[in-house]
Motif scaffolding. Structure first.
Motif, PDB file in Angstrom:
ATOM      1  N   LEU A 262      -4.497 119.922 131.014  1.00 44.89           N
ATOM      2  CA  LEU A 262      -5.046 120.842 130.018  1.00 44.89           C
ATOM      3  C   LEU A 262      -6.394 120.370 129.495  1.00 44.89           C
ATOM      4  CD1 LEU A 262      -1.797 121.623 127.964  1.00 44.89           C
ATOM      5  CD2 LEU A 262      -2.922 123.097 129.647  1.00 44.89           C
ATOM      6  N   LYS A 263      -6.521 119.055 129.331  1.00 49.87           N
ATOM      7  CA  LYS A 263      -7.733 118.515 128.719  1.00 49.87           C
ATOM      8  C   LYS A 263      -8.887 118.387 129.710  1.00 49.87           C
ATOM      9  CE  LYS A 263      -7.144 115.213 125.800  1.00 49.87           C
ATOM     10  NZ  LYS A 263      -6.871 113.869 125.204  1.00 49.87           N
ATOM     11  N   HIS A 264      -8.584 117.918 130.935  1.00 52.03           N
ATOM     12  CA  HIS A 264      -9.647 117.562 131.873  1.00 52.03           C
ATOM     13  C   HIS A 264      -9.763 118.500 133.081  1.00 52.03           C
ATOM     14  CE1 HIS A 264     -10.109 113.839 129.677  1.00 52.03           C
ATOM     15  NE2 HIS A 264      -8.847 113.510 129.896  1.00 52.03           N
ATOM     16  N   ALA A 265      -8.651 119.105 133.507  1.00 52.13           N
ATOM     17  CA  ALA A 265      -8.634 119.752 134.825  1.00 52.13           C
ATOM     18  C   ALA A 265      -9.019 121.221 134.817  1.00 52.13           C
ATOM     19  CB  ALA A 265      -7.244 119.612 135.454  1.00 52.13           C
ATOM     20  N   ILE A 285       4.253 116.808 139.022  1.00 51.41           N
ATOM     21  CA  ILE A 285       3.473 117.702 138.173  1.00 51.41           C
ATOM     22  C   ILE A 285       2.260 118.129 138.981  1.00 51.41           C
ATOM     23  CG2 ILE A 285       2.226 117.991 136.005  1.00 51.41           C
ATOM     24  CD1 ILE A 285       4.699 115.133 136.392  1.00 51.41           C
ATOM     25  N   ILE A 286       2.170 119.420 139.268  1.00 55.70           N
ATOM     26  CA  ILE A 286       1.139 119.957 140.165  1.00 55.70           C
ATOM     27  C   ILE A 286       0.273 120.944 139.370  1.00 55.70           C
ATOM     28  CG2 ILE A 286       0.707 121.162 142.341  1.00 55.70           C
ATOM     29  CD1 ILE A 286       3.696 120.458 143.041  1.00 55.70           C
ATOM     30  N   ASP A 287      -1.032 120.747 139.394  1.00 57.83           N
ATOM     31  CA  ASP A 287      -1.927 121.704 138.736  1.00 57.83           C
ATOM     32  C   ASP A 287      -2.965 122.213 139.723  1.00 57.83           C
ATOM     33  OD1 ASP A 287      -4.657 120.352 138.451  1.00 57.83           O
ATOM     34  OD2 ASP A 287      -3.419 118.843 137.459  1.00 57.83           O
ATOM     35  N   ASP A 288      -3.549 123.358 139.403  1.00 55.70           N
ATOM     36  CA  ASP A 288      -4.564 123.974 140.267  1.00 55.70           C
ATOM     37  C   ASP A 288      -5.974 123.779 139.704  1.00 55.70           C
ATOM     38  OD1 ASP A 288      -4.474 125.590 138.062  1.00 55.70           O
ATOM     39  OD2 ASP A 288      -4.300 127.480 139.151  1.00 55.70           O
ATOM     40  N   ASN A 329      -9.590 120.443 144.400  1.00 60.87           N
ATOM     41  CA  ASN A 329      -8.303 120.724 145.039  1.00 60.87           C
ATOM     42  C   ASN A 329      -7.096 120.419 144.155  1.00 60.87           C
ATOM     43  OD1 ASN A 329      -9.358 121.630 147.518  1.00 60.87           O
ATOM     44  ND2 ASN A 329      -9.631 119.523 148.227  1.00 60.87           N
ATOM     45  N   GLY A 330      -7.282 120.361 142.863  1.00 53.87           N
ATOM     46  CA  GLY A 330      -6.152 120.148 141.978  1.00 53.87           C
ATOM     47  C   GLY A 330      -5.614 118.727 142.035  1.00 53.87           C
ATOM     48  N   THR A 331      -4.513 118.517 141.316  1.00 53.28           N
ATOM     49  CA  THR A 331      -3.928 117.177 141.191  1.00 53.28           C
ATOM     50  C   THR A 331      -2.405 117.267 141.271  1.00 53.28           C
ATOM     51  OG1 THR A 331      -5.749 116.424 139.779  1.00 53.28           O
ATOM     52  CG2 THR A 331      -3.711 115.144 139.702  1.00 53.28           C
TER      53      THR A 331
END
Length: 342
Positions: A262-265, A285-288, A329-331
């Motif tokens: 939420l803060k960086h990605a 935990i997968i983010d886009d 490419n997300g994390t």
């Protein structure tokens, strides 16, 4: 001057590393530790020269048969793994370090350092660094909580106190009294909500009462409402058999990973996966989001502090921790713990 020379001689002779000094490939002097290796393990100085020569020839393509010439032309220092008593299952493992002392006179040293000692010293140094690093993290968190208590909670309570004082003066009309009472109620409700939020950040009661999966869902719902980002928790894993320590670490990993996203990605969607496989529990935990360069942020710096802390806490409980990410490419953050099923 003579006293200084005596100190240097004493330091050399009492050093725990075995030091051999050569001139033109001939042993000139060695310290007490080196003498003991020669006596107890029958270490031959010419054997050490041969090992160093072979290592140099493997590292450099253009060499000749002159050990001193190779050293003189290509390097001032080289470290070479070395096993003594190789036929023994308890062979003694060392690093042999070459150091050029006098190029013109072809004087150099070969120092044998115990690999076990070097490894322990390296581990101690890393542990001290990590301790300082974690202490800074704890202090930063205490500072944040202190600021929240002062800037928000204390101010809210103080505002309510001022309102109650106005009510006690009895100078307000009935409409003004009702309006002020309503404002005080809303102020206290907001303050209570902030206190509950801080309590959830510190230690959610749902984790103790209903388990890890429920705690992650409550966390995801709260953060999704506050941020507007879609956060989903997927899985039906039974975490009742996990220890309290493992559940706490997994919860903190989920919390830290979502907050980082939420803060960086700049993520639009975050998925939390908690599943049980044969003999291990998996949290992902997968983010886009925009992703980042993982090696760069594994060093000690402010942004990587939470990631390093997670990694160390997982390893302390025999788990594995991994972060996969690339710019654009997300994390994906993965934690895995071995478990036993009854």
């Amino acid at each position: 001057m003579l006293e200084t020379q005596n100190w240097i001689t004493r330091y050399f002779d009492e050093a725990t590393d075995a030091v051999f000094i050569f001139a033109n490939n001939q042993l000139v002097v060695c310290n007490q530790a080196a003498s003991e290796l020669r006596e107890v393990l029958k270490v031959v100085p010419q054997y050490l020269l041969a090992v160093a020569d072979a290592a140099v020839k493997q590292r450099f393509s253009q060499t000749d048969n002159c050990f001193s010439c190779v050293i003189k032309n290509h390097m001032r220092e080289i470290s070479i793994p070395l096993n003594l008593t190789p036929e023994s299952s308890n062979s003694l493992r060392y690093f042999m370090v070459y150091h050029l002392i006098d190029k013109q006179e072809h004087v150099f040293s070969l120092t044998l350092k115990s690999r076990g000692v070097v490894k322990r010293m390296d581990q101690m140094a890393k542990q001290r660094q990590l301790t300082r690093y974690v202490n800074r993290a704890h202090e930063a968190e205490r500072k944040r909580i202190s600021q929240d208590l002062h800037d928000s909670i204390a101010q809210g309570v103080y505002s309510a106190i001022m309102g109650v004082r106005r009510l006690s003066e009895g100078t307000l009309s009935s409409d003004q009294t009702a309006q002020l009472a309503n404002e005080i109620e809303h102020q206290l409700a907001d303050t209570l909500s902030e206190v509950k939020g801080m309590a959830l950040d510190i230690r959610p009661s749902v984790l103790d009462n209903f388990g890890l999966l429920a705690a992650l869902r409550v966390l995801a719902k709260r953060l999704a409402e506050n941020s507007g980002t879609a956060i989903s928790v997927i899985g039906d894993a039974d975490t009742s058999h996990l220890s309290t320590d493992v559940q706490s670490v997994l919860y903190r990993i989920g919390q830290e990973s979502i907050n980082n996203a939420l803060k960086h990605a700049q993520a639009h969607e975050i998925n939390v996966l908690l599943v049980t496989h044969d003999h291990y529990m998996l949290l992902e935990i997968i983010d886009d989001g925009i992703g980042f360069n993982v090696p760069k942020h594994q060093r000690f710096n402010g942004r990587s502090l939470g990631l390093m802390n997670m990694n160390e806490r997982v390893k302390a409980l025999n788990g594995t921790f991994e972060i996969k990410s690339e710019p654009g490419n997300g994390t994906t953050v993965t934690a895995k713990f071995p478990v036993e099923f009854s």
